[in-house]
Structure formats: C-alpha cells, structure tokens
Design an enzyme around this catalytic site. Structure first.
Site, PDB file in Angstrom:
ATOM      1  N   LYS A   1       0.096   4.201  -0.152  1.00  0.00           N
ATOM      2  CA  LYS A   1      -0.550   5.382   0.474  1.00  0.00           C
ATOM      3  C   LYS A   1      -0.324   6.600  -0.428  1.00  0.00           C
ATOM      4  O   LYS A   1      -0.228   6.447  -1.645  1.00  0.00           O
ATOM      5  CB  LYS A   1      -0.042   5.580   1.903  1.00  0.00           C
ATOM      6  CG  LYS A   1      -0.157   4.276   2.714  1.00  0.00           C
ATOM      7  CD  LYS A   1      -0.016   4.451   4.191  1.00  0.00           C
ATOM      8  CE  LYS A   1      -0.180   3.098   4.884  1.00  0.00           C
ATOM      9  NZ  LYS A   1      -0.193   3.169   6.322  1.00  0.00           N
TER      10      LYS A   1
ATOM     11  N   SER B   1       3.505  -2.286  10.209  1.00  0.00           N
ATOM     12  CA  SER B   1       4.951  -2.380  10.417  1.00  0.00           C
ATOM     13  C   SER B   1       5.512  -3.745  10.037  1.00  0.00           C
ATOM     14  O   SER B   1       6.486  -4.205  10.641  1.00  0.00           O
ATOM     15  CB  SER B   1       5.323  -2.003  11.854  1.00  0.00           C
ATOM     16  OG  SER B   1       4.962  -0.647  12.104  1.00  0.00           O
TER      17      SER B   1
ATOM     18  N   ASN C   1       0.878  -1.182   0.000  1.00  0.00           N
ATOM     19  CA  ASN C   1       0.000   0.000   0.000  1.00  0.00           C
ATOM     20  C   ASN C   1       0.909   1.223   0.000  1.00  0.00           C
ATOM     21  O   ASN C   1       1.515   1.555   1.017  1.00  0.00           O
ATOM     22  CB  ASN C   1      -0.899  -0.021   1.241  1.00  0.00           C
ATOM     23  CG  ASN C   1      -1.751   1.233   1.355  1.00  0.00           C
ATOM     24  OD1 ASN C   1      -1.790   2.058   0.436  1.00  0.00           O
ATOM     25  ND2 ASN C   1      -2.426   1.386   2.491  1.00  0.00           N
TER      26      ASN C   1
ATOM     27  N   GLY D   1       2.637   2.172  10.746  1.00  0.00           N
ATOM     28  CA  GLY D   1       3.613   3.256  10.607  1.00  0.00           C
ATOM     29  C   GLY D   1       4.337   3.594  11.891  1.00  0.00           C
ATOM     30  O   GLY D   1       5.002   4.625  11.978  1.00  0.00           O
TER      31      GLY D   1
ATOM     32  N   GLU E   1      -6.933   4.642   7.856  1.00  0.00           N
ATOM     33  CA  GLU E   1      -6.742   6.077   7.551  1.00  0.00           C
ATOM     34  C   GLU E   1      -7.996   6.660   6.898  1.00  0.00           C
ATOM     35  O   GLU E   1      -8.302   7.844   7.082  1.00  0.00           O
ATOM     36  CB  GLU E   1      -5.486   6.245   6.678  1.00  0.00           C
ATOM     37  CG  GLU E   1      -4.219   5.998   7.501  1.00  0.00           C
ATOM     38  CD  GLU E   1      -3.053   5.384   6.746  1.00  0.00           C
ATOM     39  OE1 GLU E   1      -3.039   5.448   5.505  1.00  0.00           O
ATOM     40  OE2 GLU E   1      -2.152   4.828   7.408  1.00  0.00           O
TER      41      GLU E   1
ATOM     42  N   HIS F   1      -9.653   1.145   4.972  1.00  0.00           N
ATOM     43  CA  HIS F   1      -8.352   1.331   5.623  1.00  0.00           C
ATOM     44  C   HIS F   1      -8.534   2.259   6.826  1.00  0.00           C
ATOM     45  O   HIS F   1      -9.335   3.196   6.782  1.00  0.00           O
ATOM     46  CB  HIS F   1      -7.330   1.919   4.646  1.00  0.00           C
ATOM     47  CG  HIS F   1      -5.942   1.866   5.184  1.00  0.00           C
ATOM     48  ND1 HIS F   1      -5.479   2.795   6.082  1.00  0.00           N
ATOM     49  CD2 HIS F   1      -4.931   0.971   4.996  1.00  0.00           C
ATOM     50  CE1 HIS F   1      -4.237   2.458   6.417  1.00  0.00           C
ATOM     51  NE2 HIS F   1      -3.879   1.368   5.765  1.00  0.00           N
TER      52      HIS F   1
ATOM     53  N   GLU G   1      -5.293  -4.956  10.504  1.00  0.00           N
ATOM     54  CA  GLU G   1      -4.269  -3.933  10.693  1.00  0.00           C
ATOM     55  C   GLU G   1      -4.531  -3.200  12.003  1.00  0.00           C
ATOM     56  O   GLU G   1      -5.324  -2.252  12.050  1.00  0.00           O
ATOM     57  CB  GLU G   1      -4.310  -2.919   9.548  1.00  0.00           C
ATOM     58  CG  GLU G   1      -3.991  -3.506   8.195  1.00  0.00           C
ATOM     59  CD  GLU G   1      -3.409  -2.453   7.245  1.00  0.00           C
ATOM     60  OE1 GLU G   1      -2.336  -2.718   6.694  1.00  0.00           O
ATOM     61  OE2 GLU G   1      -4.011  -1.375   7.089  1.00  0.00           O
TER      62      GLU G   1
ATOM     63  N   GLY H   1       2.881  -1.254   4.194  1.00  0.00           N
ATOM     64  CA  GLY H   1       2.948   0.173   3.879  1.00  0.00           C
ATOM     65  C   GLY H   1       4.371   0.590   3.568  1.00  0.00           C
ATOM     66  O   GLY H   1       4.887   0.383   2.469  1.00  0.00           O
ATOM     67  N   GLY H   2       5.052   1.170   4.547  1.00  0.00           N
ATOM     68  CA  GLY H   2       6.378   1.766   4.344  1.00  0.00           C
ATOM     69  C   GLY H   2       7.363   0.864   3.606  1.00  0.00           C
ATOM     70  O   GLY H   2       8.068   1.316   2.693  1.00  0.00           O
TER      71      GLY H   2
HETATM   72  P1  13P Z   1       3.060   0.292   7.616  1.00  0.00           P
HETATM   73  O1  13P Z   1       3.540  -1.011   6.990  1.00  0.00           O
HETATM   74  O2  13P Z   1       3.795   1.479   7.105  1.00  0.00           O
HETATM   75  O3  13P Z   1       2.943   0.194   9.081  1.00  0.00           O
HETATM   76  O4  13P Z   1       1.550   0.487   7.054  1.00  0.00           O
HETATM   77  C1  13P Z   1       0.640  -0.551   7.166  1.00  0.00           C
HETATM   78  C2  13P Z   1      -0.571  -0.194   6.405  1.00  0.00           C
HETATM   79  O5  13P Z   1      -1.336   0.668   6.817  1.00  0.00           O
HETATM   80  C3  13P Z   1      -0.815  -0.886   5.141  1.00  0.00           C
HETATM   81  O6  13P Z   1      -2.087  -0.636   4.664  1.00  0.00           O
END
Ligand code: 13P
Length: 248
Positions: free
Chosen positions: A11, A210, A9, A172, A97, A95, A166, A231-232
């Site tokens: 983002k 993470s 993702n 994050g 967010e 999600h 999640e 994510g990251g």
């Molecule tokens: P991180 O892997 O950056 O923690 O993000 C997870 C996420 O929200 C994937 O949708």
C-alpha cells in the site's frame, strides 16, 4: 498442482531505506527455490529500486494499479507498457481502496485487467463485499458482479488472471474471514470461472484481509485458496516469511 502465490501489498508505505531493509530481510530468509510464488506490490516511485533489489531472486515485482488506457492525457497514471519496462509481473486491479477512494467501477477494473493482459502482466483482480453487503446477504451477488465484468471484457484469456477475494470488512481490521467463510466465496468464484473457461482450475484464487503468520496455514489449507494477498503483515519480513512458509 499449481503453485500457491503469496503477494505482499505494501500500500502507501515505505521509503528508500525501509524498502531496502525489508527486501534484504526477505531475501536473507528465503530458500533459494521456495515452493510457492512470491510477489511484492510496491508504490510506483519505488518500482526501479525494488526491481534492482529483487533481480534474479524468487521475488516478483507487482504494481498496485495500472491505467485503463495505453497512453495519453491521463495525468498521474502508469500505463501497462511503462510497468512492463520495470519487469512488473503482476498488477493489482480493483483493490477495494481504489474502488472506494477513487471511484473505480467494475467496467474500469475490467479495462485495467485488459491493459495488463495485453502487455503480458498478470492482473490480480480484487473483489470483495462490504460489511453491510455481507450482513444483508449480498456477498455472492457482489463478488459475482465484480468478476463478471472482468470475464465479459477478458473472456478469451480469463484463465490468465489471478483473483483475490478480499472482504472489505477484513482489510486492516484484524478481523479475518474464517477459513470456511473464505472457502465458500472462493468456491463460488471458481464455479463462475469454470462456466467461462475450460481452464478455470489454473486460476489462482487468493484470500486477503488480515492474513497473518498465525492464521495463514489454516486459510491456505482450503481447497480453493491458492495463495494470499497480504497487507500489514507483508511489511514485516519475519511475518511475511512465515506466511510464505505456510504456503509450501
Ligand atoms: P491487511 O492484510 O492489512 O488486512 O490488507 C489486506 C489487503 O488489502 C491486501 O491487499
């Protein structure tokens, strides 16, 4: 046995040049037939770019959201039918967010999943508790409530979805759920799906929060963890490739 799914993702990150480098880096490092499924969820303006870069490759395209409506006066939204035109195979829905910054309710998330399914796009339904909810002992109740809304609206085809657990406190933050913590919640979600469908074992349950090259293998070894939503670490080809390798 079902294939694991590793979905990145991105983002709201990237740009034409950065996306090009990232996707080419992934394609260069991938086996021609990886033994897990792979997807990248890209910002809507770049769907066409990444569609072209990934055409004919093992990398499937995903959107980060989908509208709860089929068409009409919904400024800023993308309908499932529009996403389908760009070969979008998966759509993230709900999600944390989106729930947090855009006020998406469980009912809206369920409608989004319905719109995706109607167009043959697999919704990746995200659920997860906040730190406060975990600390007050409400983790199970929260994720079950979030998933129940999706089951209620999509019961007949619930085995077609993907679920991503999640925990909000792990996103994050570098603070991953332990494999045992994640497995515990995944087992709850699996049981809830099993009560709704005879084909619940087909549903892939992803862990997100993470996940990285160092912790992926241990998480992915859990019996009810069928992949990751990353994510990251999905923004760095070498890290994402290591997670993909851990899912073989
Ligand atoms: P991180 O892997 O950056 O923690 O993000 C997870 C996420 O929200 C994937 O949708």
């Amino acid at each position: 046995m079902k294939k694991k799914l590793i979905a990145g993702n991105w983002k709201m990150n990237g740009g034409l040049a950065a996306n090009d480098g990232l996707v080419r880096g992934l394609l260069a490092g991938l086996a021609s037939a990886p033994s897990c499924d792979i997807a990248v969820a890209v910002p809507a303006p770049y769907l066409a770019q990444v569609q072209a870069l990934t055409a004919g490759s093992p990398i499937a395209l995903a959107s980060q959201d989908v509208s709860a409506h089929a068409s009409g006066a919904y400024t800023g939204e993308s309908a499932a039918g529009m996403l389908k035109e760009f070969d979008v195979r998966y759509a993230l829905v709900g999600h944390s967010e989106r729930r947090q910054y855009h006020g998406e309710s469980d009912a809206v998330v369920a409608e989004k999943a319905r719109q995706a399914l109607a167009l043959g796009i697999t919704p990746i339904v995200c659920v997860g508790e906040t730190l406060q909810e975990r600390e007050s002992g409400h983790t199970e109740a929260v994720v079950k409530r979030q998933l129940a809304a999706v089951i209620h609206v999509n019961g007949h085809c619930i085995s077609e979805i993907v679920v991503a657990y999640e925990p909000v406190w792990a996103i994050g933050t570098g603070r991953t759920a332990s494999p045992e913590q994640a497995q515990q919640v995944h087992a709850v979600l699996r049981a809830q799906l099993a009560a709704a469908s005879a084909h619940a074992d087909r549903v892939r349950l992803l862990y997100g929060g993470s996940m990285n090259a160092a912790n992926a293998a241990e998480l992915l070894a859990q019996p009810d963890i069928d992949g990751g939503l990353v994510g990251g670490a999905s923004l760095k080809p070498e890290d994402f490739l290591k997670i993909i390798a851990a899912a073989q």
